[in-house]
Design a protein around this motif. Structure first.
Motif, PDB file in Angstrom:
ATOM      1  N   THR A  54       1.057  -1.163  -0.075  1.00 24.06           N
ATOM      2  CA  THR A  54       0.016   0.085   0.159  1.00 24.06           C
ATOM      3  C   THR A  54       0.875   1.332  -0.046  1.00 24.06           C
ATOM      4  OG1 THR A  54      -0.154  -0.340   2.493  1.00 24.06           O
ATOM      5  CG2 THR A  54      -2.005  -1.051   1.095  1.00 24.06           C
ATOM      6  N   HIS A  55       0.274   2.356  -0.183  1.00 24.62           N
ATOM      7  CA  HIS A  55       0.792   3.732  -0.090  1.00 24.62           C
ATOM      8  C   HIS A  55       0.271   4.540   1.094  1.00 24.62           C
ATOM      9  CE1 HIS A  55       3.736   6.853  -1.181  1.00 24.62           C
ATOM     10  NE2 HIS A  55       2.855   7.786  -1.249  1.00 24.62           N
ATOM     11  N   ARG A  56       0.955   4.959   2.117  1.00 24.11           N
ATOM     12  CA  ARG A  56       0.538   5.721   3.081  1.00 24.11           C
ATOM     13  C   ARG A  56      -1.055   5.439   3.505  1.00 24.11           C
ATOM     14  NH1 ARG A  56       3.613  10.572   4.054  1.00 24.11           N
ATOM     15  NH2 ARG A  56       4.953  10.887   2.332  1.00 24.11           N
ATOM     16  N   ILE A  57      -0.999   4.143   4.235  1.00 24.79           N
ATOM     17  CA  ILE A  57      -2.189   3.463   4.531  1.00 24.79           C
ATOM     18  C   ILE A  57      -2.908   3.994   5.388  1.00 24.79           C
ATOM     19  CG2 ILE A  57      -1.032   2.014   6.250  1.00 24.79           C
ATOM     20  CD1 ILE A  57      -2.878  -0.349   5.338  1.00 24.79           C
TER      21      ILE A  57
ATOM     22  N   THR B 292      24.409   9.457   9.901  1.00 32.53           N
ATOM     23  CA  THR B 292      23.506   8.598   9.476  1.00 32.53           C
ATOM     24  C   THR B 292      22.049   9.330   9.628  1.00 32.53           C
ATOM     25  OG1 THR B 292      24.839   6.808   9.945  1.00 32.53           O
ATOM     26  CG2 THR B 292      22.497   6.453   9.516  1.00 32.53           C
ATOM     27  N   GLU B 293      22.100   9.927  10.964  1.00 33.98           N
ATOM     28  CA  GLU B 293      20.811  10.176  11.425  1.00 33.98           C
ATOM     29  C   GLU B 293      20.254  11.824  10.535  1.00 33.98           C
ATOM     30  OE1 GLU B 293      20.974  11.107  15.671  1.00 33.98           O
ATOM     31  OE2 GLU B 293      20.487   8.971  16.187  1.00 33.98           O
ATOM     32  N   ILE B 294      21.318  12.474  10.179  1.00 29.06           N
ATOM     33  CA  ILE B 294      21.115  13.657   9.227  1.00 29.06           C
ATOM     34  C   ILE B 294      20.505  12.987   7.954  1.00 29.06           C
ATOM     35  CG2 ILE B 294      22.081  15.390   7.903  1.00 29.06           C
ATOM     36  CD1 ILE B 294      24.042  15.829  10.495  1.00 29.06           C
ATOM     37  N   ILE B 295      21.083  11.983   7.360  1.00 28.36           N
ATOM     38  CA  ILE B 295      20.826  11.428   6.097  1.00 28.36           C
ATOM     39  C   ILE B 295      19.456  11.003   6.029  1.00 28.36           C
ATOM     40  CG2 ILE B 295      21.361   9.632   4.297  1.00 28.36           C
ATOM     41  CD1 ILE B 295      23.426  11.868   4.069  1.00 28.36           C
ATOM     42  N   LEU B 296      18.900  10.304   7.300  1.00 33.09           N
ATOM     43  CA  LEU B 296      17.736   9.624   7.259  1.00 33.09           C
ATOM     44  C   LEU B 296      16.703  10.537   7.467  1.00 33.09           C
ATOM     45  CD1 LEU B 296      18.433   6.761   9.819  1.00 33.09           C
ATOM     46  CD2 LEU B 296      17.778   6.522   7.498  1.00 33.09           C
ATOM     47  N   MET B 297      16.962  11.792   8.004  1.00 36.69           N
ATOM     48  CA  MET B 297      16.005  12.880   7.885  1.00 36.69           C
ATOM     49  C   MET B 297      15.938  13.603   6.653  1.00 36.69           C
ATOM     50  SD  MET B 297      14.885  12.713  10.847  1.00 36.69           S
ATOM     51  CE  MET B 297      15.260  10.920  11.153  1.00 36.69           C
ATOM     52  N   LEU B 298      17.120  13.846   6.087  1.00 36.44           N
ATOM     53  CA  LEU B 298      16.864  14.306   4.626  1.00 36.44           C
ATOM     54  C   LEU B 298      15.973  13.338   3.825  1.00 36.44           C
ATOM     55  CD1 LEU B 298      20.488  15.661   3.951  1.00 36.44           C
ATOM     56  CD2 LEU B 298      18.169  17.023   4.466  1.00 36.44           C
ATOM     57  N   ALA B 299      16.083  12.087   3.947  1.00 33.81           N
ATOM     58  CA  ALA B 299      15.219  11.065   3.050  1.00 33.81           C
ATOM     59  C   ALA B 299      13.957  11.387   3.211  1.00 33.81           C
ATOM     60  CB  ALA B 299      15.760   9.884   3.385  1.00 33.81           C
ATOM     61  N   ILE B 300      13.405  11.324   4.747  1.00 37.52           N
ATOM     62  CA  ILE B 300      12.031  11.887   5.091  1.00 37.52           C
ATOM     63  C   ILE B 300      11.552  12.841   4.058  1.00 37.52           C
ATOM     64  CG2 ILE B 300      10.625  12.413   6.739  1.00 37.52           C
ATOM     65  CD1 ILE B 300      11.511  10.678   8.662  1.00 37.52           C
TER      66      ILE B 300
ATOM     67  N   ASP C 237       6.556  13.425  -3.092  1.00 39.95           N
ATOM     68  CA  ASP C 237       5.374  12.798  -2.846  1.00 39.95           C
ATOM     69  C   ASP C 237       4.156  13.900  -3.085  1.00 39.95           C
ATOM     70  OD1 ASP C 237       2.828  11.706  -1.208  1.00 39.95           O
ATOM     71  OD2 ASP C 237       3.995   9.848  -1.319  1.00 39.95           O
ATOM     72  N   GLN C 238       4.422  14.855  -2.537  1.00 42.31           N
ATOM     73  CA  GLN C 238       3.604  15.899  -2.595  1.00 42.31           C
ATOM     74  C   GLN C 238       3.127  16.447  -4.034  1.00 42.31           C
ATOM     75  OE1 GLN C 238       3.061  19.331   0.684  1.00 42.31           O
ATOM     76  NE2 GLN C 238       5.032  18.277   1.134  1.00 42.31           N
ATOM     77  N   ILE C 239       4.241  16.376  -4.777  1.00 46.63           N
ATOM     78  CA  ILE C 239       4.040  16.717  -6.357  1.00 46.63           C
ATOM     79  C   ILE C 239       3.309  15.754  -6.994  1.00 46.63           C
ATOM     80  CG2 ILE C 239       5.028  17.460  -8.208  1.00 46.63           C
ATOM     81  CD1 ILE C 239       7.286  18.753  -6.635  1.00 46.63           C
ATOM     82  N   LEU C 240       3.658  14.713  -6.712  1.00 43.96           N
ATOM     83  CA  LEU C 240       2.890  13.337  -7.101  1.00 43.96           C
ATOM     84  C   LEU C 240       1.412  13.210  -6.867  1.00 43.96           C
ATOM     85  CD1 LEU C 240       5.624  10.535  -6.610  1.00 43.96           C
ATOM     86  CD2 LEU C 240       5.045  11.501  -8.948  1.00 43.96           C
ATOM     87  N   GLN C 241       1.198  13.553  -5.654  1.00 43.97           N
ATOM     88  CA  GLN C 241      -0.149  13.780  -5.391  1.00 43.97           C
ATOM     89  C   GLN C 241      -0.917  14.591  -6.340  1.00 43.97           C
ATOM     90  OE1 GLN C 241      -0.653  14.911  -1.348  1.00 43.97           O
ATOM     91  NE2 GLN C 241       0.962  13.608  -0.632  1.00 43.97           N
TER      92      GLN C 241
ATOM     93  N   GLU D  55      10.766   9.475  -5.270  1.00 46.30           N
ATOM     94  CA  GLU D  55       9.969   9.127  -4.187  1.00 46.30           C
ATOM     95  C   GLU D  55      10.406   7.687  -3.740  1.00 46.30           C
ATOM     96  OE1 GLU D  55       6.932   7.941  -1.616  1.00 46.30           O
ATOM     97  OE2 GLU D  55       7.207   7.017  -3.585  1.00 46.30           O
ATOM     98  N   ARG D  56      10.501   6.756  -4.581  1.00 46.71           N
ATOM     99  CA  ARG D  56      10.551   5.393  -4.400  1.00 46.71           C
ATOM    100  C   ARG D  56      11.904   5.069  -3.688  1.00 46.71           C
ATOM    101  NH1 ARG D  56       7.372   2.161  -2.132  1.00 46.71           N
ATOM    102  NH2 ARG D  56       6.841   4.389  -1.746  1.00 46.71           N
ATOM    103  N   PHE D  57      12.783   5.690  -4.248  1.00 45.24           N
ATOM    104  CA  PHE D  57      14.493   5.643  -3.915  1.00 45.24           C
ATOM    105  C   PHE D  57      14.320   6.354  -2.206  1.00 45.24           C
ATOM    106  CE2 PHE D  57      18.550   7.528  -2.998  1.00 45.24           C
ATOM    107  CZ  PHE D  57      19.094   6.264  -3.310  1.00 45.24           C
ATOM    108  N   ALA D  58      13.778   7.384  -2.173  1.00 48.91           N
ATOM    109  CA  ALA D  58      13.721   8.218  -0.856  1.00 48.91           C
ATOM    110  C   ALA D  58      13.197   7.110   0.135  1.00 48.91           C
ATOM    111  CB  ALA D  58      13.106   9.702  -0.760  1.00 48.91           C
ATOM    112  N   TRP D  59      11.843   6.590  -0.050  1.00 48.87           N
ATOM    113  CA  TRP D  59      11.160   5.705   0.783  1.00 48.87           C
ATOM    114  C   TRP D  59      12.144   4.516   1.128  1.00 48.87           C
ATOM    115  CZ3 TRP D  59       9.642   0.552   1.397  1.00 48.87           C
ATOM    116  CH2 TRP D  59       8.521   0.425   2.172  1.00 48.87           C
ATOM    117  N   TRP D  60      12.591   3.785   0.101  1.00 54.47           N
ATOM    118  CA  TRP D  60      13.334   2.741   0.383  1.00 54.47           C
ATOM    119  C   TRP D  60      14.548   3.004   1.057  1.00 54.47           C
ATOM    120  CZ3 TRP D  60      12.833  -2.362   0.004  1.00 54.47           C
ATOM    121  CH2 TRP D  60      11.763  -2.913  -0.617  1.00 54.47           C
TER     122      TRP D  60
END
Lengths: 261, 435
Positions: free
Chosen positions: B93-96, B157-165, B172-176, B210-215
């Protein structure tokens, strides 16, 4: 000087209200003997029925325990407990935080259960209950005094305010060092360091602490522990300030303010 | 479907690695001696709530405490989002949660984004403090190459993870606006600033981003979770049990040795009639290696995040002695790891010719301790390095008679004159006769 021993009292079929535990420094160290005497004068002045063990007292074992010799500690503890229990001692006051900590916290599980109080808390009680009255604070009024926290009173037993309350009763200007109360810097003598040279380093701990005390501009460094007394006095001498800066125990300050010398 | 299978494999792989590592850590902690810590449950729980959960002791240093609070709250709250990630990943699913929560989902995502930015900022400042401003306690000698790198890896790592979010939310917002598959989240404030970056990107590329950032985010989090079990960052879990099992008695009280009590009692003829019924196994006096310490001393070593508040307060360390309470904890942990790894490979474990004392912690270090409890007081998670130091000293004094010569003289004085100095016991009361 009227210093009754527990044995004297026992011979008369009496027992003291409170036992004054002198400790080894208070018995043998020339400087700390003056503290012992000052405290005895206070006890006599407020008419408390106290007694000492005299030659029956013996090292609590604290330095042996901290240096790792548990056998020696327990030998000392057991024989002291036998003497104390033999006399039916219930309440003990001492001017040494190390003796205080050991008897209060470590004797219980070896069979010695006493109500132990450090002389700072005892003096605070006497002041609070009006047994010691300091009109106008005497000669210390408005003078700058800094208090050096003993680790074995402070962090070890959470006694930070009693010594300060005693100093405030002198109406003195109590100034704090940068590191005080929970972050107070050790004088360098705890953990049996009193009985050996320091390991190799850049500086002696007591010099570091003395510099901090001198930086407050106080002319009196108040202490509440025989080891702190030695370390801080040595520090002041090392800095060649002993002419104007005095290291004094709380009991000495009170005795002086009361004119008990 | 392929994505779902891949996700399952990644998730199961991470779970396996974490479980294996947790088993290893548990086995090394169990090298320690038994200690029954089941008393005073209310006070213990109170410590967990105030000190671990409430970060009470952290706030002695306001700025790092404040920044750390962001990272900590961020960790707790953003993990809620990981739950959605996992469900989405497994169910395809996506953003269930979005359709069910509606406006609340928007609020939730904005909260996550705020925290992500706060975590990012805090970690950046932490990196600067460590590497540019060079805060003293984070740059002392006891922090060797690996501990320093460990700290930087965590922050980076924490910085990179936050950037990914934030990247994921922006794309995602544009894809919406372009594709129905992307459930409306409502407007997101912080990632909104990134929108201009992606506005002119083609939809197909955007989907990939978007998928890359998600993964990247979920694999990053899982990899980080595995990494944490090898790192000083383990404090995020162990701070809780460590505060629960921390010593409640006055700090000045040393642990009793019942073995010695029994022996001393029988030497003095004080042994109770039923003493023989409670034979305590003799073992070693004091501690030479990690198996001589209690399991909670060992767990404390894994709870240490090497912040150095202890060492910064240590009078011996301040004046240039070798002792560092932080190093005591790090050495204990290193020894546990080495023994554990050796045992895992069927090696000699504790009998590898090395011991915690001497090969990891030297006598010079433990001899310098003033037992002032400054380190114990300073620790934000109630670790007690002093207990370990004193146990090592017990071994040296009682098993090796290897205490410094001046201490041996002091012992002798106490034995013969009942005072640490050489005075005659009959002179003890002379002060009363002096003026």
């Amino acid at each position: 000087m009227n210093v009754p021993t527990v044995a004297d009292l026992a011979a008369k079929g009496e027992s003291p209200e409170i036992l004054f535990w002198i400790g080894c420094a208070g018995s043998y160290d020339d400087r700390y003997k003056r503290v012992t005497k000052a405290f005895v004068k206070i006890l006599n002045a407020v008419n408390i029925k106290f007694a000492v063990l005299g030659t029956e007292e013996s090292c609590t074992g604290d330095p042996a325990r901290r240096a790792g010799n548990e056998f020696l500690f327990q030998m000392q503890a057991m024989s002291n407990i036998q003497v104390l229990n033999g006399y039916g001692i219930k309440k003990i006051v001492t001017a040494c935080p190390h003796c205080f900590n050991t008897i209060k916290n470590e004797y219980a599980e070896l069979g010695g259960n006493y109500d132990v109080i450090h002389h700072s808390a005892f003096l605070q009680q006497l002041i609070n209950e009006g047994n010691i009255k300091l009109e106008g604070g005497g000669s210390f009024k408005g003078k700058k005094i800094t208090y050096h926290d003993s680790c074995f009173l402070g962090r070890a037993n959470n006694i930070y305010e009693a010594p300060r309350a005693v100093l405030e009763a002198l109406d003195a200007d109590l100034v704090e060092m940068k590191r005080c109360r929970t972050t107070g810097l050790c004088c360098g003598a705890g953990g049996a360091q009193m009985f050996k040279d320091a390991e190799k380093g850049k500086k002696e701990i007591n010099i570091e602490r003395t510099e901090e005390a001198l930086a407050t501009g106080a002319n009196t460094i108040a202490v509440a522990c025989p080891f702190c007394m030695t370390m801080m006095s040595d520090g002041v001498k090392n800095k060649e300030r002993e002419a104007e800066v005095k290291v004094k125990d709380l009991a000495e300050l009170i005795a002086e303010a009361k004119g008990l010398n | 479907m392929i994505q779902q299978i891949l996700f399952f494999i990644v998730l199961a792989g991470a779970g396996y690695l974490i479980a294996k590592r947790v088993g290893f850590i548990r086995s090394t902690i169990n090298l320690g001696k038994k200690a029954d810590i089941t008393d005073r449950k209310d006070e213990r729980l109170r410590n967990v709530l105030l000190v671990a959960f409430g970060q009470k002791k952290m706030f002695k240093k306001f700025i790092p405490a404040f920044l750390h609070l962001f990272v900590y709250v961020g960790f707790l709250v953003i993990n809620l989002e990981v739950l959605e990630f996992i469900i989405d990943g497994l169910a395809g699913t996506h953003r269930i949660f979005a359709p069910y929560l509606g406006g609340f989902y928007t609020a939730l995502m904005n909260t996550f984004e705020f925290l992500a930015v706060a975590v990012l900022t805090a970690c950046l400042i932490f990196l600067i403090r460590r590497n540019i401003v060079r805060t003293k306690r984070l740059n002392l000698h006891d922090l060797t190459r690996w501990p320093r790198m460990d700290a930087n890896i965590i922050l980076f790592t924490e910085i990179i993870l936050m950037l990914a979010i934030l990247t994921m939310n922006a794309s995602d917002q544009i894809l919406q606006t372009r594709n129905d598959h992307y459930t409306a989240t409502g407007s997101l404030f912080f990632s909104g600033f990134l929108l201009p970056l992606f506005q002119n990107v083609e939809t197909s590329t955007l989907i990939i981003i978007e998928r890359f950032a998600w993964w990247f985010h979920i694999i990053g989090i899982l990899a980080f979770a595995v990494y944490v079990t090898y790192s000083k960052h383990l404090h995020i879990f162990l701070a809780f049990p460590n505060t629960y099992f921390a010593k409640l008695e006055p700090k000045g009280k040393m642990t009793n040795m019942p073995v010695v009590t029994n022996e001393v009692k029988s030497m003095l003829g004080l042994a109770d009639a039923n003493a023989s019924a409670t034979v305590v196994e003799p073992g070693r006096f004091g501690a030479k290696d990690v198996n001589d310490l209690t399991w909670n001393n060992l767990m404390a070593a894994y709870s240490c995040t090497e912040c150095g508040r202890c060492t910064e307060q240590c009078p011996a360390n301040i004046t240039g002695k070798k002792l560092s309470p932080r190093k005591i904890m790090m050495d204990t942990r290193d020894r546990m790891e080495d023994v554990g790894k050796s045992l895992q490979k069927g090696g000699p474990g504790l009998n590898d010719g090395k011991t915690l004392l001497n090969d990891y912690i030297t006598k010079e270090e433990i001899n310098a301790c003033t037992s002032c409890n400054a380190c114990v007081e300073a620790c934000p998670v109630l670790i007690n390095p002093l207990e370990i130091i004193l146990e090592l000293r017990r071994y040296v004094a009682m098993e090796e008679s290897g205490a410094p010569p001046s201490w041996n003289s002091m012992f002798q004085n106490i034995e013969t004159s009942f005072a640490p100095w050489k005075f005659s016991p009959s002179d003890r009361f002379n002060w009363s006769k002096e003026s």
